[in-house]
Design a protein around this motif. Structure first.
Motif, PDB file in Angstrom:
ATOM      1  N   ARG A  87      22.475   8.140 -76.022  1.00 24.38           N
ATOM      2  CA  ARG A  87      21.611   9.140 -74.937  1.00 24.38           C
ATOM      3  C   ARG A  87      21.915   8.900 -73.903  1.00 24.38           C
ATOM      4  N   MET A  88      21.505   7.798 -73.207  1.00 24.86           N
ATOM      5  CA  MET A  88      21.488   7.421 -71.766  1.00 24.86           C
ATOM      6  C   MET A  88      22.604   8.014 -71.304  1.00 24.86           C
ATOM      7  N   LEU A  89      23.834   7.634 -71.501  1.00 17.00           N
ATOM      8  CA  LEU A  89      25.021   7.632 -71.065  1.00 17.00           C
ATOM      9  C   LEU A  89      25.588   9.163 -71.177  1.00 17.00           C
ATOM     10  N   GLN A  90      25.080  10.017 -72.060  1.00 16.38           N
ATOM     11  CA  GLN A  90      25.579  11.297 -72.418  1.00 16.38           C
ATOM     12  C   GLN A  90      24.513  12.308 -71.549  1.00 16.38           C
ATOM     13  N   ASP A  91      23.402  11.975 -71.490  1.00 12.80           N
ATOM     14  CA  ASP A  91      22.359  12.891 -70.920  1.00 12.80           C
ATOM     15  C   ASP A  91      22.106  12.478 -69.518  1.00 12.80           C
ATOM     16  N   GLU A  92      22.203  11.452 -68.970  1.00 10.38           N
ATOM     17  CA  GLU A  92      21.613  10.962 -67.797  1.00 10.38           C
ATOM     18  C   GLU A  92      22.542  10.565 -66.771  1.00 10.38           C
ATOM     19  N   LEU A  93      23.869   9.915 -67.250  1.00 10.55           N
ATOM     20  CA  LEU A  93      24.927   9.714 -66.603  1.00 10.55           C
ATOM     21  C   LEU A  93      25.646  10.798 -65.944  1.00 10.55           C
ATOM     22  N   PRO A  94      25.981  11.194 -64.562  1.00 11.35           N
ATOM     23  CA  PRO A  94      26.992  12.382 -64.370  1.00 11.35           C
ATOM     24  C   PRO A  94      28.168  12.284 -65.069  1.00 11.35           C
ATOM     25  N   GLU A  95      28.828  13.363 -65.445  1.00  9.71           N
ATOM     26  CA  GLU A  95      30.148  13.408 -65.950  1.00  9.71           C
ATOM     27  C   GLU A  95      31.109  12.532 -65.659  1.00  9.71           C
ATOM     28  N   ASP A  96      31.337  12.652 -64.250  1.00 11.39           N
ATOM     29  CA  ASP A  96      32.593  11.701 -63.434  1.00 11.39           C
ATOM     30  C   ASP A  96      32.239  10.259 -63.706  1.00 11.39           C
ATOM     31  N   ASN A  97      30.774  10.004 -63.665  1.00  8.85           N
ATOM     32  CA  ASN A  97      30.636   8.503 -63.821  1.00  8.85           C
ATOM     33  C   ASN A  97      30.942   8.170 -65.288  1.00  8.85           C
ATOM     34  N   TYR A  98      30.658   8.896 -66.167  1.00 10.66           N
ATOM     35  CA  TYR A  98      30.613   8.922 -67.558  1.00 10.66           C
ATOM     36  C   TYR A  98      32.448   8.380 -67.832  1.00 10.66           C
ATOM     37  N   ALA A  99      33.131   9.430 -67.496  1.00 12.17           N
ATOM     38  CA  ALA A  99      34.474   9.370 -67.595  1.00 12.17           C
ATOM     39  C   ALA A  99      35.016   8.103 -66.869  1.00 12.17           C
ATOM     40  N   ILE A 100      34.589   7.764 -66.030  1.00  9.66           N
ATOM     41  CA  ILE A 100      35.045   6.233 -65.213  1.00  9.66           C
ATOM     42  C   ILE A 100      34.738   5.178 -66.222  1.00  9.66           C
ATOM     43  N   LEU A 101      33.409   5.238 -66.491  1.00 11.89           N
ATOM     44  CA  LEU A 101      32.767   4.088 -67.155  1.00 11.89           C
ATOM     45  C   LEU A 101      33.691   4.138 -68.694  1.00 11.89           C
ATOM     46  N   LYS A 102      33.920   4.919 -69.209  1.00  9.75           N
ATOM     47  CA  LYS A 102      34.637   5.078 -70.537  1.00  9.75           C
ATOM     48  C   LYS A 102      36.203   4.354 -70.280  1.00  9.75           C
ATOM     49  N   PHE A 103      36.854   4.848 -68.965  1.00 17.34           N
ATOM     50  CA  PHE A 103      38.150   4.439 -68.805  1.00 17.34           C
ATOM     51  C   PHE A 103      37.955   2.684 -68.810  1.00 17.34           C
ATOM     52  N   ILE A 104      37.080   2.353 -67.794  1.00 19.44           N
ATOM     53  CA  ILE A 104      36.797   1.026 -67.448  1.00 19.44           C
ATOM     54  C   ILE A 104      36.549   0.329 -69.006  1.00 19.44           C
ATOM     55  N   MET A 105      35.778   0.735 -69.437  1.00 17.16           N
ATOM     56  CA  MET A 105      35.409  -0.103 -70.652  1.00 17.16           C
ATOM     57  C   MET A 105      36.464  -0.087 -71.779  1.00 17.16           C
ATOM     58  N   HIS A 106      37.238   1.086 -71.788  1.00 16.29           N
ATOM     59  CA  HIS A 106      38.560   1.018 -72.721  1.00 16.29           C
ATOM     60  C   HIS A 106      39.162  -0.175 -72.386  1.00 16.29           C
ATOM     61  N   PHE A 107      39.577  -0.062 -71.002  1.00 12.08           N
ATOM     62  CA  PHE A 107      40.504  -1.395 -70.631  1.00 12.08           C
ATOM     63  C   PHE A 107      39.986  -2.721 -70.768  1.00 12.08           C
ATOM     64  N   LEU A 108      38.503  -2.785 -70.665  1.00  9.29           N
ATOM     65  CA  LEU A 108      38.036  -4.073 -70.845  1.00  9.29           C
ATOM     66  C   LEU A 108      38.043  -4.382 -72.337  1.00  9.29           C
ATOM     67  N   VAL A 109      37.818  -3.580 -73.220  1.00  8.97           N
ATOM     68  CA  VAL A 109      37.897  -3.906 -74.654  1.00  8.97           C
ATOM     69  C   VAL A 109      39.298  -4.487 -75.078  1.00  8.97           C
ATOM     70  N   GLU A 110      40.506  -3.867 -74.233  1.00 11.55           N
ATOM     71  CA  GLU A 110      41.872  -4.150 -74.338  1.00 11.55           C
ATOM     72  C   GLU A 110      41.942  -5.656 -73.990  1.00 11.55           C
ATOM     73  N   VAL A 111      41.511  -6.068 -72.772  1.00 12.43           N
ATOM     74  CA  VAL A 111      41.148  -7.446 -72.279  1.00 12.43           C
ATOM     75  C   VAL A 111      40.573  -8.319 -73.439  1.00 12.43           C
ATOM     76  N   THR A 112      39.429  -7.965 -73.817  1.00 12.92           N
ATOM     77  CA  THR A 112      38.818  -8.911 -74.845  1.00 12.92           C
ATOM     78  C   THR A 112      39.584  -9.109 -76.321  1.00 12.92           C
ATOM     79  N   GLN A 113      40.643  -8.103 -76.550  1.00 13.85           N
ATOM     80  CA  GLN A 113      41.160  -8.111 -77.559  1.00 13.85           C
ATOM     81  C   GLN A 113      42.341  -9.383 -77.330  1.00 13.85           C
TER      82      GLN A 113
END
Length: 165
Positions: A87-113
């Motif tokens: 809810r916080m990320l979808q409703d309160e985070l600006p769309e551009d910030n959300y897209a960047i955060l999602k991209f970075i987190m996906h990359f960090l998930v790959e690092v942790t794998q």
């Protein structure tokens, strides 16, 4: 001979690159010049540049408005926590910030794998990355860093559940 990717380097994101190199890369970016990280021969350069970029934003990627809700998130039980993060990320985070955060987190998930090789578990990645994603407007203190780290770890460990859009 197989070339090792940056996500296979032990301690990626923990070590800093030489300050002169970071300054040179940042000057190139600021001048609009292309940067070829392969020329530097050090995977810690792009890793450090990414953290430095996030840290030097005038407002954190996770915005000042989200800082307080992030620090209170631990009061929710585990199932409610994921729903509240969505809810916080979808409703309160600006769309551009959300897209960047999602991209970075996906990359960090790959690092942790590749944690068996690089020693960067979700907890380790969250510890070095979290403070670059969220901070308060005022003076930071140690009591607010831990919730940000735990929030970052939650994003990494629950990527598929958190990032729906």
């Amino acid at each position: 001979m197989r070339q090792i990717g940056g996500d296979e380097v032990e301690g990626i994101f923990r070590r800093c690159a030489p300050l002169t190199t970071l300054k040179e890369v940042q000057e190139k970016y600021n001048a609009g010049e292309p940067v070829n990280f392969a020329e530097y021969g050090d995977v810690h350069v792009p890793a450090a540049i990414l953290k430095k970029f996030l840290r030097e934003l005038s407002e954190p990627l996770l915005t000042f408005d989200l800082f307080e809700p992030i620090t209170r998130l631990h009061f929710h039980d585990a199932p409610k926590r994921i729903m509240e993060v969505q809810r916080m990320l979808q409703d309160e985070l600006p769309e551009d910030n959300y897209a960047i955060l999602k991209f970075i987190m996906h990359f960090l998930v790959e690092v942790t794998q590749k944690a068996e090789v690089n020693k960067m578990t979700p907890s380790n990645v969250a510890t070095v990355f979290g403070p670059n994603l969220a901070w308060s407007k005022g003076q930071a203190n140690l009591s607010t860093i831990e919730p940000v780290i735990k929030f970052t770890q939650l994003l990494i460990e629950n990527f598929d559940d958190v990032f729906l859009r």
